[in-house]
Design a protein around this motif. Structure first.
Motif, PDB file in Angstrom:
ATOM      1  N   PRO A 169       0.809  -1.227   0.000  1.00 48.02           N
ATOM      2  CA  PRO A 169       0.000   0.000   0.000  1.00 48.02           C
ATOM      3  C   PRO A 169       0.844   1.280   0.000  1.00 48.02           C
ATOM      4  O   PRO A 169       0.500   2.241  -0.698  1.00 48.02           O
ATOM      5  CB  PRO A 169      -0.809  -0.102   1.287  1.00 48.02           C
ATOM      6  CG  PRO A 169      -0.800  -1.528   1.660  1.00 48.02           C
ATOM      7  CD  PRO A 169       0.424  -2.143   1.076  1.00 48.02           C
ATOM      8  N   CYS A 170       1.927   1.293   0.749  1.00 48.60           N
ATOM      9  CA  CYS A 170       2.680   2.543   0.884  1.00 48.60           C
ATOM     10  C   CYS A 170       3.274   3.012  -0.443  1.00 48.60           C
ATOM     11  O   CYS A 170       3.441   4.208  -0.658  1.00 48.60           O
ATOM     12  CB  CYS A 170       3.804   2.384   1.896  1.00 48.60           C
ATOM     13  SG  CYS A 170       3.214   1.853   3.499  1.00 48.60           S
ATOM     14  N   CYS A 173       0.803   5.154  -2.086  1.00 47.68           N
ATOM     15  CA  CYS A 173      -0.067   5.872  -1.160  1.00 47.68           C
ATOM     16  C   CYS A 173      -0.028   7.377  -1.422  1.00 47.68           C
ATOM     17  O   CYS A 173       1.050   7.958  -1.536  1.00 47.68           O
ATOM     18  CB  CYS A 173       0.405   5.594   0.259  1.00 47.68           C
ATOM     19  SG  CYS A 173      -0.431   6.583   1.482  1.00 47.68           S
ATOM     20  N   VAL A 191      -0.701   9.725   0.606  1.00 55.30           N
ATOM     21  CA  VAL A 191      -0.227  10.518   1.742  1.00 55.30           C
ATOM     22  C   VAL A 191       1.109   9.999   2.269  1.00 55.30           C
ATOM     23  O   VAL A 191       1.478  10.260   3.404  1.00 55.30           O
ATOM     24  CB  VAL A 191      -1.271  10.557   2.889  1.00 55.30           C
ATOM     25  CG1 VAL A 191      -2.467  11.386   2.483  1.00 55.30           C
ATOM     26  CG2 VAL A 191      -1.716   9.152   3.272  1.00 55.30           C
ATOM     27  N   PHE A 192       1.808   9.290   1.418  1.00 58.17           N
ATOM     28  CA  PHE A 192       3.086   8.686   1.806  1.00 58.17           C
ATOM     29  C   PHE A 192       4.018   9.681   2.488  1.00 58.17           C
ATOM     30  O   PHE A 192       4.627   9.382   3.508  1.00 58.17           O
ATOM     31  CB  PHE A 192       3.753   8.109   0.555  1.00 58.17           C
ATOM     32  CG  PHE A 192       5.045   7.397   0.814  1.00 58.17           C
ATOM     33  CD1 PHE A 192       5.063   6.152   1.411  1.00 58.17           C
ATOM     34  CD2 PHE A 192       6.247   7.978   0.450  1.00 58.17           C
ATOM     35  CE1 PHE A 192       6.246   5.486   1.639  1.00 58.17           C
ATOM     36  CE2 PHE A 192       7.448   7.322   0.675  1.00 58.17           C
ATOM     37  CZ  PHE A 192       7.442   6.075   1.279  1.00 58.17           C
ATOM     38  N   CYS A 217       2.903  10.605   6.044  1.00 61.12           N
ATOM     39  CA  CYS A 217       2.665   9.498   6.961  1.00 61.12           C
ATOM     40  C   CYS A 217       3.828   9.432   7.960  1.00 61.12           C
ATOM     41  O   CYS A 217       4.983   9.527   7.585  1.00 61.12           O
ATOM     42  CB  CYS A 217       2.576   8.201   6.180  1.00 61.12           C
ATOM     43  SG  CYS A 217       2.188   6.778   7.184  1.00 61.12           S
ATOM     44  N   ILE A 274      -1.892  10.055  10.789  1.00 59.98           N
ATOM     45  CA  ILE A 274      -1.599   9.227   9.618  1.00 59.98           C
ATOM     46  C   ILE A 274      -0.382   8.380   9.934  1.00 59.98           C
ATOM     47  O   ILE A 274       0.735   8.874   9.994  1.00 59.98           O
ATOM     48  CB  ILE A 274      -1.356  10.094   8.378  1.00 59.98           C
ATOM     49  CG1 ILE A 274      -2.604  10.908   8.092  1.00 59.98           C
ATOM     50  CG2 ILE A 274      -1.004   9.217   7.189  1.00 59.98           C
ATOM     51  CD1 ILE A 274      -2.487  11.804   6.898  1.00 59.98           C
ATOM     52  N   SER A 275      -0.628   7.118  10.165  1.00 63.42           N
ATOM     53  CA  SER A 275       0.463   6.217  10.503  1.00 63.42           C
ATOM     54  C   SER A 275       0.042   4.808  10.129  1.00 63.42           C
ATOM     55  O   SER A 275      -1.104   4.572   9.721  1.00 63.42           O
ATOM     56  CB  SER A 275       0.769   6.282  11.994  1.00 63.42           C
ATOM     57  OG  SER A 275      -0.306   5.715  12.705  1.00 63.42           O
ATOM     58  N   ALA A 276       0.963   3.889  10.278  1.00 62.29           N
ATOM     59  CA  ALA A 276       0.654   2.513   9.898  1.00 62.29           C
ATOM     60  C   ALA A 276      -0.488   1.944  10.750  1.00 62.29           C
ATOM     61  O   ALA A 276      -1.226   1.069  10.317  1.00 62.29           O
ATOM     62  CB  ALA A 276       1.901   1.646  10.032  1.00 62.29           C
ATOM     63  N   CYS A 331      -3.825   3.300   9.335  1.00 64.70           N
ATOM     64  CA  CYS A 331      -3.867   3.341   7.879  1.00 64.70           C
ATOM     65  C   CYS A 331      -5.064   2.603   7.284  1.00 64.70           C
ATOM     66  O   CYS A 331      -5.274   1.417   7.537  1.00 64.70           O
ATOM     67  CB  CYS A 331      -2.589   2.719   7.343  1.00 64.70           C
ATOM     68  SG  CYS A 331      -2.572   2.604   5.585  1.00 64.70           S
ATOM     69  N   TYR A 344      -5.417   2.090   4.085  1.00 67.03           N
ATOM     70  CA  TYR A 344      -4.979   1.273   2.937  1.00 67.03           C
ATOM     71  C   TYR A 344      -4.505  -0.095   3.395  1.00 67.03           C
ATOM     72  O   TYR A 344      -4.805  -1.105   2.763  1.00 67.03           O
ATOM     73  CB  TYR A 344      -3.874   1.997   2.172  1.00 67.03           C
ATOM     74  CG  TYR A 344      -4.279   3.383   1.760  1.00 67.03           C
ATOM     75  CD1 TYR A 344      -5.182   3.581   0.724  1.00 67.03           C
ATOM     76  CD2 TYR A 344      -3.811   4.502   2.441  1.00 67.03           C
ATOM     77  CE1 TYR A 344      -5.585   4.851   0.360  1.00 67.03           C
ATOM     78  CE2 TYR A 344      -4.202   5.776   2.088  1.00 67.03           C
ATOM     79  CZ  TYR A 344      -5.091   5.947   1.050  1.00 67.03           C
ATOM     80  OH  TYR A 344      -5.489   7.199   0.711  1.00 67.03           O
ATOM     81  N   PHE A 345      -3.780  -0.110   4.494  1.00 64.51           N
ATOM     82  CA  PHE A 345      -3.375  -1.401   5.052  1.00 64.51           C
ATOM     83  C   PHE A 345      -4.615  -2.188   5.465  1.00 64.51           C
ATOM     84  O   PHE A 345      -4.711  -3.396   5.224  1.00 64.51           O
ATOM     85  CB  PHE A 345      -2.463  -1.209   6.274  1.00 64.51           C
ATOM     86  CG  PHE A 345      -1.001  -1.282   5.954  1.00 64.51           C
ATOM     87  CD1 PHE A 345      -0.465  -2.421   5.394  1.00 64.51           C
ATOM     88  CD2 PHE A 345      -0.168  -0.206   6.219  1.00 64.51           C
ATOM     89  CE1 PHE A 345       0.890  -2.495   5.107  1.00 64.51           C
ATOM     90  CE2 PHE A 345       1.188  -0.270   5.929  1.00 64.51           C
ATOM     91  CZ  PHE A 345       1.719  -1.422   5.371  1.00 64.51           C
ATOM     92  N   ARG A 403       6.981   0.990   7.596  1.00 66.64           N
ATOM     93  CA  ARG A 403       5.529   0.956   7.792  1.00 66.64           C
ATOM     94  C   ARG A 403       5.020  -0.477   7.895  1.00 66.64           C
ATOM     95  O   ARG A 403       4.111  -0.762   8.669  1.00 66.64           O
ATOM     96  CB  ARG A 403       4.828   1.682   6.640  1.00 66.64           C
ATOM     97  CG  ARG A 403       5.176   3.150   6.528  1.00 66.64           C
ATOM     98  CD  ARG A 403       4.485   4.002   7.594  1.00 66.64           C
ATOM     99  NE  ARG A 403       4.977   5.377   7.544  1.00 66.64           N
ATOM    100  CZ  ARG A 403       5.909   5.853   8.359  1.00 66.64           C
ATOM    101  NH1 ARG A 403       6.411   5.108   9.324  1.00 66.64           N
ATOM    102  NH2 ARG A 403       6.315   7.109   8.239  1.00 66.64           N
TER     103      ARG A 403
HETATM  104  S1  SF4 Z   1       1.034   3.348   6.252  1.00 66.09           S
HETATM  105 FE1  SF4 Z   1      -0.801   3.781   5.116  1.00 66.09          FE
HETATM  106  S2  SF4 Z   1      -0.969   5.986   5.164  1.00 66.09           S
HETATM  107 FE2  SF4 Z   1       1.124   5.499   5.728  1.00 66.09          FE
HETATM  108  S3  SF4 Z   1       2.222   5.548   3.793  1.00 66.09           S
HETATM  109 FE3  SF4 Z   1       1.614   3.438   4.110  1.00 66.09          FE
HETATM  110  S4  SF4 Z   1      -0.294   3.277   3.009  1.00 66.09           S
HETATM  111 FE4  SF4 Z   1       0.086   5.443   3.279  1.00 66.09          FE
END
Ligand code: SF4
Lengths: 392, 703
Positions: free
Chosen positions: A356-357, A360, A362-363, A366, A372-374, A377, A379-380, B629
């Motif tokens: 996802p990152c 992403c 908003v990479f 983040c 905004i963090s893991a 998230c 997307y995760f 992440r």
């Molecule tokens: S953890 Fe989620 S919000 Fe942060 S960069 Fe990865 S996908 Fe984007």
């Protein structure tokens, strides 16, 4: 391209291709006679019957295929003028009436006739208009940039633009944006097709790339190159199935392993069926020749998809280069092209962007913790089908 | 400072997480202080960390033992500690390395290697003790010798030696997960057990338990061909790993940080040429100094990388004995019982091996193997499975003579012109179709991936009928060696013809080469794959047009918008937005060149350009961040079912899950396993990308 011009034969009109023919630039005064034509010191005013003879001369010239260049000897051979002095007068007469224009060919003066219609519209112009028209005419398909008109006439750009607009509305000239210099508007006679320098090759229309045409042609080309460089091998192309195949493999493997020296190269991974069943497979043809711009050019020409334009190997080269950039083709062994096998279908790119990152939005903002963090998230959450921490 | 030691903060973050995951919180705290503050003394560490010296030392010992921290005692009064980023990052690779070791050297070797990775470096005696404990010798004894054996003089470390014992860094989720992802078969029993048992992370008192556990295992699984049967067996494996360059000796100098190492060698280089009175002058002298420094660095390093010779110091004759016996073992294809009994005897008089030898894993050499695997996968994507396996075989043959992916201290600095002029390639870097045909397994269908017409031509029988069917069908397995050589040649030609030039024809190489000898231009391929990964990233984010832009800029250099449109055959509107977004992402750069004095933007030239090295660094940085992440998400997911995991790991529950756990709990566990697998797989794939971007070639000169 020259053949498509409205009745203008190639030799003179496609002057960009034959730079030897050069238009004499008009001056502010009456068009000057050719440098090597003896000019009588005192020019007698044209007599009435001169007008008729001039007409005759014009008619005789008009009998030749349109666009023919006439040298002094050609004109005198026409037997219209009594002597050289008179011929000069007749030419002058026709030039004054804009029915003839002066050019040079390999440093020798020569003339070309204009159509009566063109001559008429020229006659109706103001001096400035005419001057600019002649400048545009002189450049033929290469066109003139308004700034260079200014440089040569010394008039203000406003005045020049007004005149150019006027000529355009009268349907005498057209303007196109130059491909080479995108902010230059180039002017050329209405009936001419702009040279490639300004309008681009066959892939462009009005200075813009013709995406539809490019797509059609590149699809065709891709298919053709695929046909020439790859073959599709069906799944069971070599239907060899000895009954004890599995056993044989096992036996061989056992034997190999038994004798394998410890200094041997590493053991190879176990057998895996090379193809998925029922699926055909593309492989490269074994022939060592690859399609080149020339052969593809011939192919495209024969396909007749490009209307009323001829394409050259260079045009095709441009297209092929672009397709290489797109990854639809790849260049092999100097000039040849082929289709990458890997193209067929791709589900993944690399480890980073498949997560996802990697894609992403908003990479960059983040962070390790916070809104905004893991942990929070979405997307995760979506990817793993798990719950993320709610942002309070 | 070395290129590889240049760490961005994000790498520090990633490594701290990896250390925490693997060695527990205490080690991680010390590590992150070092990461944040750089080179520190023990006192400095205490000051920055709010930990006492007593707390720091065990953590530090773990880090040192694992070679995650350099330490320099060049200055006798004080010792500096500094992180080894390469080694720290490599924590994420342990699983992958074990998988490769298993493929190449078998399970037993993977098992030994797994212990070495777990313990950092190992004294041979300790390793032996771990597998075959001698009843009268308590294992904690050996720990002392263990660290001492490295010749570390540092007082601080010495003082904690006694308590350090063996560090059972458990091979936690990371390693385990690797095995899991790679298929259950790869699960290494010892690793798994260690993981279960060795939760006491940086704790010191695990030594005994562990050995017992291993002992128990030996008894349990006796007769298993994948089990190490005897000390001789163990030494044989270590010998083999050493010969292959996967395992090297530990040398005190390896503990020097690149900076310290440089200073040391530079001084030595100075001393070897000049004296105090006669100092170097002028650029020529300095160039000489530089090149002597590089030369000496290479010498020192190459010395480390000599295959560890057992027993060089004590008994020469037995060394030969050992050699002979190992040869006999090999010829027999299995260990003769006599050997077992002899080697099984751990009495020092008969044991020919130097017990004090300290061994560690050589990541340089493993990098070469990683590169082989990656390039194989890459070729599989482009040319198909069988061709990729031919390639893998070629690379494996070459691996033997390639100690590392690239030379960090080249001499002279390679001038591309020279290389082009002088295309002499050493024989050991050449490989022929014949060698490959010999080596590649018979089970491969070498017809696959070739034009059937070519197959028929090589085999000299059958015909290609309509629809490309071979009639009558040919048996790929029964092809003769000559035929196989020619088939392999066809595959190599595919490799050589590819735009990536996976192989380069070098010479005919005589009758035995069968179609010529080839070399592999690793550097060029490495550059091309870096470019490709950048393009892949752009493709995933921006689609075809983004890739087109990058390639157009790569090919043509700086372009203004209009020129870019012309090359790409597209309109300005189509690329404007892409250019902006990619500039923000750092993959392309823009530049404004004013053309009038007033610097009016409207009249300026706006150029777009692309720099491969910049994009490479940006992508590497982003990939580290992506990995951070993933690790963070992993621990978040774990945290969510923390309670349940604790319950599932209780000794009464293990094995009786269905009895003690409710259905929801079982489902949740299953889900967690899936999530963990997904995240780890992705983490390892990102690590693959890191290898490609970072490890296969040094910094690139900007285009
Ligand atoms: S953890 Fe989620 S919000 Fe942060 S960069 Fe990865 S996908 Fe984007």
């Amino acid at each position: 391209m020259a053949s498509s011009n409205d009745g203008m034969p190639p030799a003179a009109e496609a002057s960009s291709d034959t730079p030897a023919v050069k238009a004499e630039l008009p001056s502010n005064e009456r068009p000057s006679p050719a440098p090597n034509v003896p000019v009588p010191a005192a020019q007698p005013a044209p007599r009435p019957h001169d007008a008729k003879r001039a007409e005759l001369l014009y008619e005789k010239c008009a009998e030749a295929p349109a666009g023919t260049l006439f040298f002094q000897r050609d004109l005198s051979n026409m037997d219209v003028a009594e002597n050289m002095g008179e011929l000069v007068n007749l030419i002058q007469e026709l030039s004054d009436r804009h029915m003839m224009k002066l050019l040079t060919f390999e440093n020798e003066a020569c003339w070309k006739i204009r159509t009566r219609q063109e001559a008429e519209s020229l006659r109706l112009m103001t001096g400035d208009e005419r001057l600019i028209y002649q400048m545009i005419d002189a450049e033929q398909t290469r066109g003139v940039w308004s700034q260079s008109v200014r440089a040569r006439t010394g008039q203000t750009i406003g005045a020049i633009n007004k005149i150019l607009k006027g000529l355009e509305t009268k349907g005498l000239v057209q303007s196109v944006l130059s491909v080479k210099h995108p902010n230059r508007r180039m002017y050329l006679l209405k009936h001419l097709r702009p040279a490639e320098d300004i309008a681009g090759g066959p892939w462009q229309t009005d200075g813009e790339f013709d995406q539809a045409l490019i797509e059609v042609v590149s699809k065709l080309v891709e298919q053709e190159i695929r046909r020439q460089t790859c073959i599709e091998v069906p799944a069971g192309y070599n239907a060899y199935t000895p009954e004890d195949r599995v056993e044989a493999i096992a036996r061989k493997k056992a034997r190999l392993q038994a004798v394998q020296d410890i200094e041997d190269a590493p053991a190879i991974k176990p057998y895996r069926p090379p193809r998925q069943h029922g699926r055909s497979n593309y492989v490269y043809k074994s022939s060592r020749t690859y399609p080149t711009p020339e052969t593809i050019c011939e192919f495209v020409t024969n396909k007749n998809v490009i209307k009323d334009r001829t394409i050259t190997a260079e045009d095709v080269d441009q297209l092929l280069d672009m397709m290489v950039l797109e990854g639809r083709l790849e260049k092999v062994s100097g000039l040849g092209y082929r289709v990458p096998l890997a193209l067929l279908e791709r589900g993944s790119y690399n480890g980073f962007v498949d997560a996802p990152c990697g894609i992403c939005p908003v990479f960059d903002i983040c962070a390790d913790d916070g809104e905004i963090s893991a942990r929070t998230c979405v997307y995760f959450g979506e990817w793993l089908q798990t719950e993320s921490e709610l942002i309070l | 400072m070395s290129y590889q030691q240049r760490e961005p903060p994000i790498l520090a973050k990633l490594c701290s997480l990896l250390v925490e995951e693997t060695y527990g919180e205490l080690a991680a705290r010390v590590f992150s202080v070092l990461a944040r503050h750089g080179r520190q003394t023990l006192a400095g560490l205490a000051r920055e960390s709010y930990l006492t010296g007593r707390q720091i030392k065990p953590g530090l010992v773990v880090l040192i033992q694992q070679h995650l921290v350099f330490h320099s005692a060049l200055d006798p009064r004080v010792t500096y500690y500094e992180i080894d980023w390469q080694q720290s990052y490599a924590l994420v690779r342990h699983g992958k390395i074990l998988k490769m070791a298993e493929d190449r050297f078998g399970r037993k070797a993977a098992n030994v290697l797994s212990n070495m990775l777990t313990f950092g470096h190992t004294r041979l005696a300790d390793l032996k003790e771990a597998y075959f404990p001698s009843p009268e010798k308590p294992p904690s004894d050996s720990a002392e010798g263990h660290l001492n054996g490295t010749g570390i003089a540092s007082a601080e470390v010495d003082s904690v030696n006694g308590s350090s014992g063996k560090i059972n860094g458990n091979t936690d989720a990371l390693t385990n997960g690797a095995a899991f992802v790679n298929g259950a078969s790869a699960k290494l029993h010892t690793t798994a057990d260690l993981a279960k048992k060795g939760k006491g992370k940086a704790a010191a008192e695990q030594g005994n338990d562990d050995v017992d556990m291993m002992d128990a295992e030996v008894v349990e699984e006796e007769g298993d061909p994948n089990k190490i049967q005897s000390v001789g067996d163990l030494y044989e494996i270590i010998n083999r790993l050493g010969k292959a360059g996967w395992v090297i000796k530990v040398d005190p100098d390896q503990y020097l940080s690149p900076g310290d190492f440089h200073a040391l060698v530079r001084q030595q280089a100075y001393d070897s040429i000049w004296t105090d009175e006669q100092a170097p002058t002028g650029t020529k002298d300095h160039a000489l100094w530089d090149s002597r420094t590089r030369e000496m660095k290479r010498q020192v390093r190459d010395e480390w990388y000599q295959p560890p010779k057992f027993d060089t110091r004590k008994r020469k004759p037995t060394d030969q004995d050992n050699d002979r016996s190992s040869k006999r073992q090999r010829l027999n294809g299995a260990f003769a019982p006599a050997d077992c009994s002899m080697n099984g005897d751990t009495s020092p008089h008969i044991n020919p091996v130097d017990d004090d030898l300290n061994l560690r894993v050589n990541f340089d050499k493993i990098g070469v193997a990683l590169r082989t695997e990656q390039m194989t996968r890459f070729v599989e994507g482009r040319l198909g499975y069988t061709t990729s396996q031919v390639y893998r075989t070629m690379l494996c043959i070459l691996e033997e003579h390639i100690p590392r992916c690239y030379e960090p201290w080249p001499d002279p600095p390679s001038d591309p012109k020279d290389v082009a002029l002088n295309n002499h390639v050493d024989d050991k870097f050449l490989v022929s179709a014949r060698e490959v045909a010999h080596k590649i397994g018979r089970e491969f269908d070498l017809f696959d991936g070739l034009d059937p017409h070519e197959v028929v031509l090589v085999m000299g029988r059958s015909e290609v009928k309509q629809n490309h069917h071979i009639k009558p069908p040919l048996d790929p397995v029964s092809a003769s060696l000559d035929e196989r050589t020619r088939l392999v040649s066809c595959h190599i030609r595919l490799l050589a013809n590819d735009p990536f030039h996976f192989a380069t024809w070098h010479s005919r190489g005589g009758a035995n080469a069968g179609g010529g000898r080839y070399c592999v231009e690793f550097d060029e391929i490495a550059k091309a794959t870096i470019q490709l990964e950048i393009e892949n990233t752009v493709a995933a984010r921006k689609g075809r047009i983004g890739v087109k832009l990058v390639r157009a800029l790569k090919k043509n250099g700086k372009l203004d918008e209009r020129q870019a449109c012309n090359v790409m055959m597209t309109t300005a509107n189509d690329i404007r937005e892409i250019v902006n977004e990619m500039t923000v992402q750092g993959f392309v750069q823009t530049q404004e060149i004013p053309r009038v004095d007033r610097r009016e933007a409207k009249l300026s030239l706006h150029l777009i350009w692309y720099d491969r090295q910049r994009a490479r660094e940006k992508l590497l940085h982003d990939t580290y961040k992506g990995m951070v992440r993933i690790v963070q998400r992993l621990s978040f997911e774990k945290e969510k079912i923390h309670e349940l995991l604790r319950k599932a790991e209780r000794s009464d529950v293990v094995g009786n899950e269905t009895k003690y756990l409710r259905k929801e709990e079982l489902d949740a566990l299953k889900k967690w396993k899936e999530v963990e697998a997904m995240l780890l797989l992705q983490l390892f794939r990102e690590d693959d990308l890191v290898s490609t971007l970072r490890d296969f070639i040094g910094p690139l000169v900007s285009v």
